[in-house]
Design an enzyme around this catalytic site. Structure first.
Site, PDB file in Angstrom:
ATOM      1  CB  ILE B 264     -78.800 -53.502 -35.718  1.00 28.19           C
ATOM      2  CG1 ILE B 264     -79.359 -54.659 -34.910  1.00 28.19           C
ATOM      3  CG2 ILE B 264     -78.458 -53.897 -37.137  1.00 28.19           C
ATOM      4  CD1 ILE B 264     -80.759 -55.053 -35.338  1.00 28.19           C
ATOM      5  N   GLY B 265     -76.173 -54.687 -34.274  1.00 24.76           N
ATOM      6  CA  GLY B 265     -75.081 -55.634 -34.421  1.00 24.76           C
ATOM      7  C   GLY B 265     -74.039 -55.539 -33.320  1.00 24.76           C
ATOM      8  CG  ASN B 266     -72.013 -59.069 -32.145  1.00 25.11           C
ATOM      9  OD1 ASN B 266     -72.496 -59.108 -31.009  1.00 25.11           O
ATOM     10  ND2 ASN B 266     -72.149 -60.040 -33.021  1.00 25.11           N
ATOM     11  CB  VAL B 267     -69.197 -53.381 -34.729  1.00 24.18           C
ATOM     12  CG1 VAL B 267     -68.414 -52.079 -34.704  1.00 24.18           C
ATOM     13  CG2 VAL B 267     -68.318 -54.500 -35.277  1.00 24.18           C
ATOM     14  CD  GLU B 288     -83.093 -48.190 -37.496  1.00 24.07           C
ATOM     15  OE1 GLU B 288     -83.060 -47.263 -38.313  1.00 24.07           O
ATOM     16  OE2 GLU B 288     -82.499 -49.267 -37.681  1.00 24.07           O
ATOM     17  CB  ILE B 358     -70.673 -53.579 -46.756  1.00 24.86           C
ATOM     18  CG1 ILE B 358     -71.940 -54.216 -46.183  1.00 24.86           C
ATOM     19  CG2 ILE B 358     -69.909 -54.578 -47.629  1.00 24.86           C
ATOM     20  CD1 ILE B 358     -72.932 -54.689 -47.234  1.00 24.86           C
ATOM     21  CG  ASN B 378     -78.424 -57.410 -43.576  1.00 26.81           C
ATOM     22  OD1 ASN B 378     -78.576 -58.584 -43.906  1.00 26.81           O
ATOM     23  ND2 ASN B 378     -77.481 -57.026 -42.742  1.00 26.81           N
ATOM     24  CE  LYS B 402     -66.931 -63.591 -46.253  1.00 33.50           C
ATOM     25  NZ  LYS B 402     -67.810 -64.682 -45.898  1.00 33.50           N
TER      26      LYS B 402
END
Lengths: 498, 498
Positions: B264-267, B288, B358, B378, B402
């Site tokens: 899931i997510g943008n990448v 998924e 991460i 998460n 960051k």
């Protein structure tokens, strides 16, 4: 020895040669895939290879099922013949070579290896060296005491050397069930729904043209030394059996029980031995190795069926096995490790897995492979194939080692092989922690309280409490700047104690 | 809204009530299992529960598929209603409650959860709350945009509350394929051999007597905000596609390709989007979540079939989906997460898994869950279900976070979710490291050289070399006393840089 019974395929009868002659097939840079899963590795041919090339220092990649004997791992390591070694080992000299950087060791899940070979991820297999009981009319290779990765090595190798071991009785024939899955996108469900299901043929299919040499040998496998069951193992076994019976009582485990897997070694053997006291008379085992305790269970008429990839018996166990081979054969199926360790089947059957650990941390992470986070012990073996897919996954370890100077329960394991997501039960001689449905902080309390040795219990609790003091009650309280303080203290002083 | 079309079962027509009335079914101490996997969670009923009990501060255990909306996780967390939360979340208020210790969070493999519920390991499910498109003649519940754990919650709950969402088009019917495996010892092979195989029924079977309430709502799912594809994602996608094409060229990946899974997510969405440039016109996805990029691939006529447990589209994607629902429905199958994430099927199909991390360490261990080893982000979700069983397992992450103050490549990850044994490929915008068949020391060189950000490359190499200097070329050179120095430095200074 009945030659006709051992080689039934006419066109390869003229390929019989000495181990020394067969050794000449090996060339520098080759990748060799051998039989062997504790037992059943080739012996005469490897010794001849080590002798032949000891001064030439050629480099070979050595792929096996798992543990092989000193005739292979030891001899090759001592002569510096190994470049890459996959996937598991316990030999002293091989381990030293791995930890001094002269051998590249790839520590893999045992179920991953055969498919990664077929997929081409581990390079080409030049020569397979397979210990056999006999060769069938069509070139089929009947294994001896283990199957391991042999079907895939034979399938993928350019040439095959068969080492027929005449010390192994011909009655082994019929015990093996050889099945190799197709590769994606053509793979189908593996049709095992009961431990007793046979799905293949009792030999490793092999085009006889690929058999480049047949060598006769009568060298015996090194047998495991089983120590008598000590108090620690007995306590672990008692806690575990009590736990499993309670699970049945509460309806969380079927009354008929589920198939057991038990790892290698004395603790595992002792734990399994404890099942003899249970009232169940139809135990099934879907395991990797089959140790002496299984013979005890069969003799006590407690066993319906046993499936594994290797018989790994003590000297005494081996004698018992040979004496009553037909009785035991009826109960035992030996499969390729791709099948014995297959996640699909393990999850389907609902296997209860029991494996040992080097260390466990307070959150339930397990280190199975690395001493002090750096040195390789043996490897992960099949422990994760079973653990991740088990109905109930259990890790058993004494709470301490080296005269209590090492606590096997630590603030943070120095290497993670099984994550907190995979470990359901931890048991030591101190007690059992049932981690199912617990959050990390609940797990920490359960493990410290139930499993840690009295010498370390308070210090563990103090670590946990200071971590909460520093970070608050976060998901997983840890003090990163002192997480491995116990390990470095042991390195410096020989004890984890202050 | 056509009432007869939404409730086709006569005997439950009189169970229609308001969300407030339904909320009264909830009692202190109950365990609630809800639909929801990013999308498809109940909304009106949870809001009513939060409102009703906000001053009474009852405690509930909240089990879901995965992510649920703020109406559930947010509202419950803010009112302090949650005791135990399983198995995944991304809600800000829920995350805070987890990391301040007020909510016990069990971070589980998504494929483990439904069977552990049936086995009784996670306690009894009192009430299931399921968002539905409609209810069939026999009480069968037709899900909306996700399936998740709903079949198991409905099966195991004492009572079921159905929240019929009339904002969801009736055309969703027929997209789902509901199949729940039997439990050991009766489980059989799950008969999926192709992504397109349908093996169940298009609704969740439910005894109508169990349906205690039907609530109508038209609240929309919170849609994901997809950012436009940035340079980092584009580079990662390019490296990955180049790698996969090279694999095909070398015969290590079938020319017909294999099914893809993408996290899931943008990448992940960007990476998948990159496949539109490939010449393959028969891509299969066994995943998924199904994100916007999949619609692009379908529109470009690149897709044979897509299987997942949830449609997780952006606002814009959702509009596209509704506009051409019948076209997309033909291509998409939504399954229970026990099936979408099943190791048996993933290994059989040979899924290529792409997940995000991460942080990754130089030996290939991956942290997917914990910030600085302590705080829950998460959860592990389905990443390990796919990774361990993938044909090729890939982790993608930017090399820094960051403003480059965090290196996503570290000496040692502060929490391990995927072990070195499971990770085949690591890719960042700097490059790709192919770890297959490499020993840990070879992996370290590959990861540092190919994946680390220039600001951290030399320091990583220096760590590695000092570890060898101290311990020799052991299997896994590490400096335990400074393994987490970068993490503690970031805590203290806001940067991992010296």
């Amino acid at each position: 020895m009945n030659f006709e019974e051992r080689i039934r395929c006419n066109i390869i009868k003229n390929k019989v040669m000495s181990a020394e002659e067969a050794a000449l097939l090996i060339k520098d840079g080759m990748t060799i895939g051998t039989s062997g899963f504790v037992t059943g590795g080739p012996k005469a041919v490897p010794l001849a290879i080590a002798e032949r090339y000891k001064n030439e220092k050629i480099k070979l990649n050595l792929y096996t099922g798992a543990i092989v004997g000193d005739e292979l791992d030891g001899a090759f390591a001592r002569e510096g013949l190994v470049n890459k070694r996959i996937p598991y080992q316990t030999n002293k000299d091989m381990r030293n070579a791995i930890n001094n950087g002269s051998v590249k060791f790839i520590d893999m899940h045992l179920s991953h290896m055969p498919q990664q070979i077929r997929y081409g991820f581990l390079g080409k297999i030049d020569i397979a060296i397979i210990e056999a009981t006999a060769i069938t009319e069509d070139g089929g290779i009947i294994p001896t005491m283990s199957v391991g990765n042999s079907p895939t090595f034979v399938n993928m190798a350019d040439k095959v050397i068969v080492e027929i071991n005449t010390s192994q009785p011909i009655e082994l024939e019929g015990m093996h069930d050889i099945y190799e899955p197709k590769d994606p996108p053509y793979r189908e469900p593996i049709p095992i729904s009961k431990v007793s299901d046979r799905i293949g043929v009792p030999y490793i299919p092999c085009n006889p043209d690929k058999i480049a040499a047949v060598v006769f040998s009568d060298m015996k496998d090194t047998t495991l030394q089983l120590t008598s069951i000590n108090e620690t193992s007995k306590k672990i076994s008692d806690y575990l059996i009590d736990f499993l019976q309670t699970e049945i009582k509460h309806g969380r485990l079927p009354k008929t029980f589920l198939p057991l897997q038990s790892g290698i070694g004395n603790v595992a053997n002792a734990v399994l031995g404890g099942f003899i006291e249970l009232k169940y008379n139809n135990l099934n085992l879907y395991s990797e190795v089959i140790q002496d305790a299984v013979l005890d269970l069969i003799d006590a008429d407690k066993v319906e069926k046993v499936s594994g990839t290797a018989l790994t018996l003590s000297e005494e166990g081996l004698k018992r096995f040979y004496t009553n081979i037909n009785k035991y054969k009826e109960k035992i199926i030996l499969r390729p490790q791709e099948i014995s360790n297959n996640p699909e089947i393990i999850r389907r059957l609902g296997v209860i897995s029991i494996n040992t650990a080097i260390e466990v941390d307070i959150y339930g992470n397990v280190n199975s492979t690395h001493i002090l986070g750096t040195k390789m012990m043996n490897g992960i073996g099949g422990s994760a194939d079973f653990t991740r897919n088990a109905y109930i996954s259990i890790f058993a370890t004494p709470s301490t080692a080296k005269d209590d100077n090492i606590s096997c329960i630590v603030p943070m394991v120095s290497h993670v092989d099984h994550t907190e997501h995979d470990v359901m039960v931890v048991v030591t001689e101190q007690g059992l922690a049932d981690l199912r449905g617990l959050s990390p902080k609940e797990r920490a309390i359960a493990i410290i309280k139930n499993c840690a040795h009295p010498d370390y219990k308070d210090v563990l609790m103090e670590y946990y409490e200071r971590a909460i003091k520093k970070h608050g009650a976060v998901q997983t309280p840890n003090l990163l700047d002192e997480a491995f303080l116990w390990h470095t203290r042991y390195s410096n002083t020989g004890s984890m104690k202050i």
